[in-house]
Design a protein around this motif. Sequence first.
Motif, PDB file in Angstrom:
ATOM      1  N   ALA A  96     -45.918  -6.092  35.078  1.00  0.00           N
ATOM      2  CA  ALA A  96     -46.433  -7.485  34.450  1.00  0.00           C
ATOM      3  C   ALA A  96     -47.502  -7.187  33.163  1.00  0.00           C
ATOM      4  CB  ALA A  96     -47.293  -8.153  35.464  1.00  0.00           C
ATOM      5  N   THR A  97     -48.223  -5.950  33.433  1.00  0.00           N
ATOM      6  CA  THR A  97     -48.935  -5.379  32.286  1.00  0.00           C
ATOM      7  C   THR A  97     -47.981  -4.891  31.039  1.00  0.00           C
ATOM      8  OG1 THR A  97     -50.720  -4.851  33.428  1.00  0.00           O
ATOM      9  CG2 THR A  97     -50.587  -4.201  31.477  1.00  0.00           C
ATOM     10  N   LEU A  98     -46.887  -4.165  31.344  1.00  0.00           N
ATOM     11  CA  LEU A  98     -46.070  -3.587  30.220  1.00  0.00           C
ATOM     12  C   LEU A  98     -45.215  -4.797  29.866  1.00  0.00           C
ATOM     13  CD1 LEU A  98     -44.810  -1.269  29.095  1.00  0.00           C
ATOM     14  CD2 LEU A  98     -43.266  -0.975  31.078  1.00  0.00           C
ATOM     15  N   PHE A  99     -44.666  -5.636  30.684  1.00  0.00           N
ATOM     16  CA  PHE A  99     -44.062  -6.867  30.259  1.00  0.00           C
ATOM     17  C   PHE A  99     -44.827  -7.626  29.015  1.00  0.00           C
ATOM     18  CE2 PHE A  99     -42.795 -11.400  30.017  1.00  0.00           C
ATOM     19  CZ  PHE A  99     -41.521 -11.340  30.090  1.00  0.00           C
ATOM     20  N   ALA A 100     -46.074  -8.020  29.321  1.00  0.00           N
ATOM     21  CA  ALA A 100     -47.126  -8.549  28.401  1.00  0.00           C
ATOM     22  C   ALA A 100     -47.142  -7.748  26.994  1.00  0.00           C
ATOM     23  CB  ALA A 100     -48.145  -8.679  29.062  1.00  0.00           C
ATOM     24  N   ARG A 101     -47.207  -6.345  27.269  1.00  0.00           N
ATOM     25  CA  ARG A 101     -47.405  -5.428  26.068  1.00  0.00           C
ATOM     26  C   ARG A 101     -46.239  -5.503  25.154  1.00  0.00           C
ATOM     27  NH1 ARG A 101     -51.214  -3.993  22.953  1.00  0.00           N
ATOM     28  NH2 ARG A 101     -49.753  -4.629  21.289  1.00  0.00           N
ATOM     29  N   LEU A 102     -45.033  -5.641  26.003  1.00  0.00           N
ATOM     30  CA  LEU A 102     -43.836  -5.624  25.201  1.00  0.00           C
ATOM     31  C   LEU A 102     -43.542  -6.984  24.487  1.00  0.00           C
ATOM     32  CD1 LEU A 102     -41.471  -3.744  27.801  1.00  0.00           C
ATOM     33  CD2 LEU A 102     -41.785  -3.078  25.522  1.00  0.00           C
ATOM     34  N   ALA A 103     -43.793  -7.962  24.950  1.00  0.00           N
ATOM     35  CA  ALA A 103     -43.562  -9.335  24.484  1.00  0.00           C
ATOM     36  C   ALA A 103     -44.619  -9.240  23.136  1.00  0.00           C
ATOM     37  CB  ALA A 103     -44.126 -10.485  25.427  1.00  0.00           C
ATOM     38  N   LEU A 104     -45.802  -8.840  23.051  1.00  0.00           N
ATOM     39  CA  LEU A 104     -46.526  -8.946  22.061  1.00  0.00           C
ATOM     40  C   LEU A 104     -45.929  -7.905  20.869  1.00  0.00           C
ATOM     41  CD1 LEU A 104     -50.131  -8.373  23.389  1.00  0.00           C
ATOM     42  CD2 LEU A 104     -49.321 -10.356  22.212  1.00  0.00           C
ATOM     43  N   ASP A 105     -45.293  -6.807  21.201  1.00  0.00           N
ATOM     44  CA  ASP A 105     -44.722  -6.048  20.070  1.00  0.00           C
ATOM     45  C   ASP A 105     -43.214  -6.284  19.915  1.00  0.00           C
ATOM     46  OD1 ASP A 105     -47.423  -4.778  20.045  1.00  0.00           O
ATOM     47  OD2 ASP A 105     -46.893  -2.976  21.143  1.00  0.00           O
ATOM     48  N   MET A 106     -42.686  -6.922  20.404  1.00  0.00           N
ATOM     49  CA  MET A 106     -41.359  -7.011  20.466  1.00  0.00           C
ATOM     50  C   MET A 106     -40.629  -7.894  18.892  1.00  0.00           C
ATOM     51  SD  MET A 106     -38.365  -6.303  21.821  1.00  0.00           S
ATOM     52  CE  MET A 106     -39.323  -5.562  23.189  1.00  0.00           C
ATOM     53  N   PRO A 107     -39.968  -7.199  18.239  1.00  0.00           N
ATOM     54  CA  PRO A 107     -39.249  -7.748  17.247  1.00  0.00           C
ATOM     55  C   PRO A 107     -38.685  -9.081  17.253  1.00  0.00           C
ATOM     56  CG  PRO A 107     -38.088  -5.947  17.609  1.00  0.00           C
ATOM     57  CD  PRO A 107     -39.236  -5.946  18.484  1.00  0.00           C
ATOM     58  N   ARG A 108     -38.557 -10.000  16.371  1.00  0.00           N
ATOM     59  CA  ARG A 108     -37.813 -11.073  16.520  1.00  0.00           C
ATOM     60  C   ARG A 108     -36.283 -11.138  16.831  1.00  0.00           C
ATOM     61  NH1 ARG A 108     -40.972 -15.489  14.974  1.00  0.00           N
ATOM     62  NH2 ARG A 108     -39.470 -16.885  14.781  1.00  0.00           N
TER      63      ARG A 108
END
Length: 198
Positions: A102-114
Amino acid sequence: MSDEISVAAARPLRRDAQARRDALIEAARLCFARAGYFVPLEDIADAAGVGRGTFYRNFKDRMALALAVFEQEVERMQARLDPALALDQALAQVVLEGADAATLFARLALDMPRDGADRAAFDGLRRRLEELFEPVAARARRDGMLAPELGARDLVLAMRMLSGLLLKHSSAAERRQQVEDAVRLLLAGLRPRPIPTP
C-alpha cells in the motif's frame, strides 16, 4: 490471472536471467520497506548480488522496478485473499499483510506520469487489485455489510485509507488493534442505510 499485460518482460527469460531478475525484485521489496522508495538503486543491486549493468538490463529505471515489485505484491495478495472471509476480516488481513504494498502504491501514484507505458502498467495493476475484491464486495453486499452502490473499487480505497494509519515502528499487536478498531469504524459508514419512512 487477469488479461492485463504483465509488467514483466514479454519473452521468457533464461533460467539464470530470471533468477537475477527475481533477486532484484525481492531485494527492491525489502529495501523499499526498510529504507523507503528513494533508496539508492546501487543498494538494491548490491542486495541482489548483481552489478549495475544487470540492473539496467532488467529495469530501465526506478519506476519500472517499483512496478515489478507492486505486480508481485498483487500476485501475493491474490494467493492469500480468501473470498469467503467476512468483510471486516478480509480488510484487516489485506491491510496488515499488505502494508508495504500500500505504501508503494501511494508512492507510485504520486510519481506516475499522466500517460505512457508506466501509466498503462500501473492502471492495469490497479484494476487487477480491484478484481481481487470483487468476490469480497459481492459477498458483503449479500450479507448486508456493504451498501448496494459500493463495490470493489471502494474497498480498495478503504484499504488504502486504512493502510495510512499504520505506524512503521508499532508492535504487531498494536498494529492489529489499530486496524481492527479502524475497520469497525469504517464499516459503520459502509453499511446500507435504512430508508426513512415519511
